[in-house]
Design an enzyme around this catalytic site. Sequence first.
Site, PDB file in Angstrom:
ATOM      1  N   ASN A   9      59.524   5.938  -8.643  1.00 45.67           N
ATOM      2  CA  ASN A   9      60.341   6.447  -7.535  1.00 45.67           C
ATOM      3  C   ASN A   9      60.397   7.964  -7.708  1.00 45.67           C
ATOM      4  O   ASN A   9      61.114   8.460  -8.577  1.00 45.67           O
ATOM      5  CB  ASN A   9      61.736   5.822  -7.598  1.00 45.67           C
ATOM      6  CG  ASN A   9      62.680   6.426  -6.560  1.00 45.67           C
ATOM      7  OD1 ASN A   9      62.264   7.202  -5.703  1.00 45.67           O
ATOM      8  ND2 ASN A   9      63.951   6.062  -6.651  1.00 45.67           N
ATOM      9  N   LYS A  11      61.659  10.115  -5.862  1.00 44.93           N
ATOM     10  CA  LYS A  11      62.875  10.734  -5.290  1.00 44.93           C
ATOM     11  C   LYS A  11      62.467  11.982  -4.495  1.00 44.93           C
ATOM     12  O   LYS A  11      61.381  11.999  -3.919  1.00 44.93           O
ATOM     13  CB  LYS A  11      63.900  11.010  -6.396  1.00 44.93           C
ATOM     14  CG  LYS A  11      64.169   9.741  -7.229  1.00 44.93           C
ATOM     15  CD  LYS A  11      65.340   9.820  -8.141  1.00 44.93           C
ATOM     16  CE  LYS A  11      65.503   8.490  -8.877  1.00 44.93           C
ATOM     17  NZ  LYS A  11      66.670   8.431  -9.736  1.00 44.93           N
ATOM     18  N   HIS A  95      68.932   2.099  -2.454  1.00 43.86           N
ATOM     19  CA  HIS A  95      69.054   2.784  -3.743  1.00 43.86           C
ATOM     20  C   HIS A  95      70.466   3.370  -3.863  1.00 43.86           C
ATOM     21  O   HIS A  95      71.032   3.841  -2.877  1.00 43.86           O
ATOM     22  CB  HIS A  95      67.999   3.887  -3.850  1.00 43.86           C
ATOM     23  CG  HIS A  95      67.878   4.426  -5.233  1.00 43.86           C
ATOM     24  ND1 HIS A  95      68.777   5.327  -5.754  1.00 43.86           N
ATOM     25  CD2 HIS A  95      66.973   4.177  -6.214  1.00 43.86           C
ATOM     26  CE1 HIS A  95      68.426   5.614  -6.997  1.00 43.86           C
ATOM     27  NE2 HIS A  95      67.334   4.928  -7.306  1.00 43.86           N
ATOM     28  N   GLU A  97      71.495   6.105  -4.939  1.00 46.64           N
ATOM     29  CA  GLU A  97      71.626   7.503  -4.498  1.00 46.64           C
ATOM     30  C   GLU A  97      71.813   7.575  -2.985  1.00 46.64           C
ATOM     31  O   GLU A  97      72.516   8.447  -2.472  1.00 46.64           O
ATOM     32  CB  GLU A  97      70.406   8.317  -4.964  1.00 46.64           C
ATOM     33  CG  GLU A  97      70.490   8.578  -6.465  1.00 46.64           C
ATOM     34  CD  GLU A  97      69.168   8.768  -7.170  1.00 46.64           C
ATOM     35  OE1 GLU A  97      68.129   8.918  -6.500  1.00 46.64           O
ATOM     36  OE2 GLU A  97      69.175   8.753  -8.422  1.00 46.64           O
ATOM     37  N   GLU A 172      69.611  -1.769 -11.004  1.00 42.11           N
ATOM     38  CA  GLU A 172      69.719  -0.386 -11.465  1.00 42.11           C
ATOM     39  C   GLU A 172      71.186  -0.045 -11.719  1.00 42.11           C
ATOM     40  O   GLU A 172      71.898   0.361 -10.792  1.00 42.11           O
ATOM     41  CB  GLU A 172      69.166   0.568 -10.405  1.00 42.11           C
ATOM     42  CG  GLU A 172      67.697   0.376 -10.097  1.00 42.11           C
ATOM     43  CD  GLU A 172      67.037   1.680  -9.649  1.00 42.11           C
ATOM     44  OE1 GLU A 172      66.001   2.017 -10.214  1.00 42.11           O
ATOM     45  OE2 GLU A 172      67.591   2.362  -8.761  1.00 42.11           O
ATOM     46  N   GLY A 178      69.075   8.414 -14.372  1.00 37.94           N
ATOM     47  CA  GLY A 178      68.968   9.858 -14.570  1.00 37.94           C
ATOM     48  C   GLY A 178      69.859  10.394 -15.675  1.00 37.94           C
ATOM     49  O   GLY A 178      70.031  11.601 -15.809  1.00 37.94           O
ATOM     50  N   SER A 217      66.624   5.038 -16.446  1.00 34.61           N
ATOM     51  CA  SER A 217      66.123   5.681 -17.670  1.00 34.61           C
ATOM     52  C   SER A 217      65.098   4.822 -18.420  1.00 34.61           C
ATOM     53  O   SER A 217      65.132   4.731 -19.653  1.00 34.61           O
ATOM     54  CB  SER A 217      67.278   6.083 -18.585  1.00 34.61           C
ATOM     55  OG  SER A 217      68.119   7.011 -17.918  1.00 34.61           O
TER      56      SER A 217
HETATM   57  P1  13P Z   1      65.561   7.423 -13.831  1.00 35.72           P
HETATM   58  O1  13P Z   1      64.380   6.671 -14.373  1.00 35.72           O
HETATM   59  O2  13P Z   1      65.313   8.885 -13.684  1.00 35.72           O
HETATM   60  O3  13P Z   1      66.812   7.097 -14.580  1.00 35.72           O
HETATM   61  O4  13P Z   1      65.795   6.883 -12.340  1.00 35.72           O
HETATM   62  C1  13P Z   1      65.910   5.526 -12.120  1.00 35.72           C
HETATM   63  C2  13P Z   1      65.876   5.259 -10.672  1.00 35.72           C
HETATM   64  O5  13P Z   1      66.795   5.627  -9.950  1.00 35.72           O
HETATM   65  C3  13P Z   1      64.716   4.566 -10.122  1.00 35.72           C
HETATM   66  O6  13P Z   1      64.913   4.223  -8.790  1.00 35.72           O
END
Ligand code: 13P
Length: 255
Positions: A9, A11, A95, A97, A172, A178, A217
Amino acid sequence: MRRKLVVGNWKMHGSLAQNKALIASLIANLRDLKNADFAVCVPHPYLFQAQALLQGTNIAWGGQHVSRFEQGAYTGSVSARMLADFGCTYAIIGHSERRVFMHETNMTAATSFGAALKAGLTPIFCVGETLEEREAGVTEAVVESQLIAILNTLGAQVLSEAVQQRAVLAYEPVWAIGTGKTAAPEQAQAMHAFIRRKIAERDSGVAARVRILYGGSVKPSNASQLFAMPDIDGGLVGRCSLDPNDFKEICRAAC
Ligand code: 13P
């Protein structure tokens, strides 16, 4: 036996030049890995580039969101059919976010899930609890309500449509995204088993087939232990998907 899947992903990262270099490295790094499925979900403006560079390789591509509407006067939105137009296999839906920063709700995420299915995409539907929810002991209730939203919004027949299109779930935990903090493999496994059990209560065939990815992560140092868990069918990878060597190691751990 469920085949493992690793999805990057990206982002809101990248540029035409950066993507070109990253994709070239990914193609070279993953070319010989045959025993799992791989994909990258890129920002919408780069779908054309992803399609041009990735078609014919063993890396599929997708978007990170689709509108819940099919088409119309929805300024700034991108429909599921538009993603399909660019050869996308996958669309990440719901997601955390987007739930936090774009105010998506269980209902809007579930409706986008339906829109993705209708356009022939494979949705990757994200669920997961915040730290406050985990500490309050409501992790299972929160995740269950996120899952149930799909059934409540779209009706029970969505399960058979979802399985036909190989819909994917992603657990997640928000506190692990993150932050460098990963759920312990056993902790993640417990939630994956819970999610599968909840689906099995409605349809055991769907539960046995649906792939449930872990996200939060995932890195080269923890991917093997996570992927060794019986209900963890791969990973949804943020930060480490932007580094072709880290992503390769994670993909290799899935094979
Ligand atoms: P990270 O791997 O940066 O923690 O992000 C996970 C994520 O949000 C995948 O969609």
